[in-house]
Scaffold this motif. Structure first.
Motif, PDB file in Angstrom:
ATOM      1  N   PRO A  41       0.228  -1.656   0.097  1.00  0.00           N
ATOM      2  CA  PRO A  41       0.466   0.246  -0.174  1.00  0.00           C
ATOM      3  C   PRO A  41       0.857   1.477   0.056  1.00  0.00           C
ATOM      4  N   SER A  42       0.172   2.220  -0.076  1.00  0.00           N
ATOM      5  CA  SER A  42       1.240   3.441  -0.244  1.00  0.00           C
ATOM      6  C   SER A  42      -0.038   4.529   0.933  1.00  0.00           C
ATOM      7  N   VAL A  43       0.583   4.929   1.928  1.00  0.00           N
ATOM      8  CA  VAL A  43       0.524   5.751   2.753  1.00  0.00           C
ATOM      9  C   VAL A  43       0.664   6.679   2.774  1.00  0.00           C
ATOM     10  N   ILE A  44       0.073   7.825   2.992  1.00  0.00           N
ATOM     11  CA  ILE A  44       0.548   9.200   3.005  1.00  0.00           C
ATOM     12  C   ILE A  44      -0.187   9.886   4.588  1.00  0.00           C
ATOM     13  N   TYR A  77      -4.044   3.680   0.191  1.00  0.00           N
ATOM     14  CA  TYR A  77      -3.873   3.987  -1.367  1.00  0.00           C
ATOM     15  C   TYR A  77      -3.223   2.240  -1.683  1.00  0.00           C
ATOM     16  N   VAL A  78      -3.894   0.799  -1.555  1.00  0.00           N
ATOM     17  CA  VAL A  78      -3.128  -0.486  -3.045  1.00  0.00           C
ATOM     18  C   VAL A  78      -4.224  -0.929  -4.022  1.00  0.00           C
ATOM     19  N   ASP A  79      -3.414  -0.874  -4.607  1.00  0.00           N
ATOM     20  CA  ASP A  79      -3.784  -2.225  -5.842  1.00  0.00           C
ATOM     21  C   ASP A  79      -4.231  -3.032  -5.471  1.00  0.00           C
ATOM     22  N   LEU A  80      -5.115  -3.872  -5.965  1.00  0.00           N
ATOM     23  CA  LEU A  80      -5.207  -5.238  -6.021  1.00  0.00           C
ATOM     24  C   LEU A  80      -5.584  -6.350  -7.381  1.00  0.00           C
ATOM     25  N   TYR A  81      -5.154  -7.749  -7.319  1.00  0.00           N
ATOM     26  CA  TYR A  81      -5.082  -7.983  -8.219  1.00  0.00           C
ATOM     27  C   TYR A  81      -5.810  -8.972  -8.455  1.00  0.00           C
ATOM     28  N   SER A  82      -7.049  -9.095  -7.424  1.00  0.00           N
ATOM     29  CA  SER A  82      -8.614  -9.369  -7.669  1.00  0.00           C
ATOM     30  C   SER A  82      -8.851  -8.745  -6.715  1.00  0.00           C
ATOM     31  N   ASN A  83     -10.188  -9.090  -7.041  1.00  0.00           N
ATOM     32  CA  ASN A  83     -11.150  -7.719  -6.718  1.00  0.00           C
ATOM     33  C   ASN A  83     -11.328  -7.235  -5.605  1.00  0.00           C
ATOM     34  N   VAL A  84     -11.283  -6.531  -5.053  1.00  0.00           N
ATOM     35  CA  VAL A  84     -11.964  -6.046  -3.171  1.00  0.00           C
ATOM     36  C   VAL A  84     -13.051  -6.465  -2.841  1.00  0.00           C
ATOM     37  N   ASP A  85     -12.732  -6.981  -1.542  1.00  0.00           N
ATOM     38  CA  ASP A  85     -13.416  -7.297  -1.187  1.00  0.00           C
ATOM     39  C   ASP A  85     -13.623  -6.730   0.709  1.00  0.00           C
ATOM     40  N   LYS A  86     -14.010  -7.452   1.253  1.00  0.00           N
ATOM     41  CA  LYS A  86     -14.236  -6.988   2.782  1.00  0.00           C
ATOM     42  C   LYS A  86     -12.831  -7.526   3.787  1.00  0.00           C
ATOM     43  N   ASP A  87     -12.438  -7.789   3.510  1.00  0.00           N
ATOM     44  CA  ASP A  87     -11.432  -8.246   3.848  1.00  0.00           C
ATOM     45  C   ASP A  87     -10.110  -7.344   3.701  1.00  0.00           C
TER      46      ASP A  87
END
Length: 138
Positions: A22-25, A110-120
């Protein structure tokens, strides 16, 4: 010879890891730990917002407003990204948690995911936010 085979397999498994960083600011003027947050219920996926509400007791009168943004099934038709798409490393979704005071962004995850975003994924992002903002720093 066997050592080389193990080494090559190790490199293969390490390089194929699907976990994005993740990118954290954090705004330098933000005093931590923060005392409260208000959840922006108008933005974001309702199911993900419901899971976020279960993780924290949001205060609707707080000046710090948390907004959850996400997108699923990202498709990019640009030829600029053809190599990324062919190599299988093109993100399928993203999640962003943004904490604002007025128009100023105080915190962003912010984070890019390689699967669809879910509750986890929402829980993991919020756990990072709690670690960064709600835990007293020594």
């Amino acid at each position: 010879m066997q050592k080389y085979l193990y080494f090559i397999l190790l490199i293969f498994f390490i390089s194929c890891e699907e976990k994005a960083k993740p990118s954290v600011i954090i705004h330098s003027d933000l005093e931590r730990p923060i005392s409260c947050m208000k959840l922006n219920k108008l933005a974001g996926d309702k199911e993900l917002l419901n899971s976020l509400e279960k993780l924290y007791d949001f205060n609707q009168s707080c000046a710090l407003i948390l907004t959850l943004s996400s997108k699923k099934d990202i498709v990019c038709n640009s030829t600029n990204n053809i190599m990324s798409k062919n190599m299988g490393k093109f993100p399928k979704s993203f999640i962003k948690l943004e904490l604002r005071k007025g128009l100023n962004v105080e915190y962003s995850y912010y984070v890019d995911l390689y699967s669809n975003v879910d509750k986890d994924d929402v829980k993991e992002g919020f756990e990072r936010l709690k670690k960064d903002l709600l835990v007293k720093k020594n």
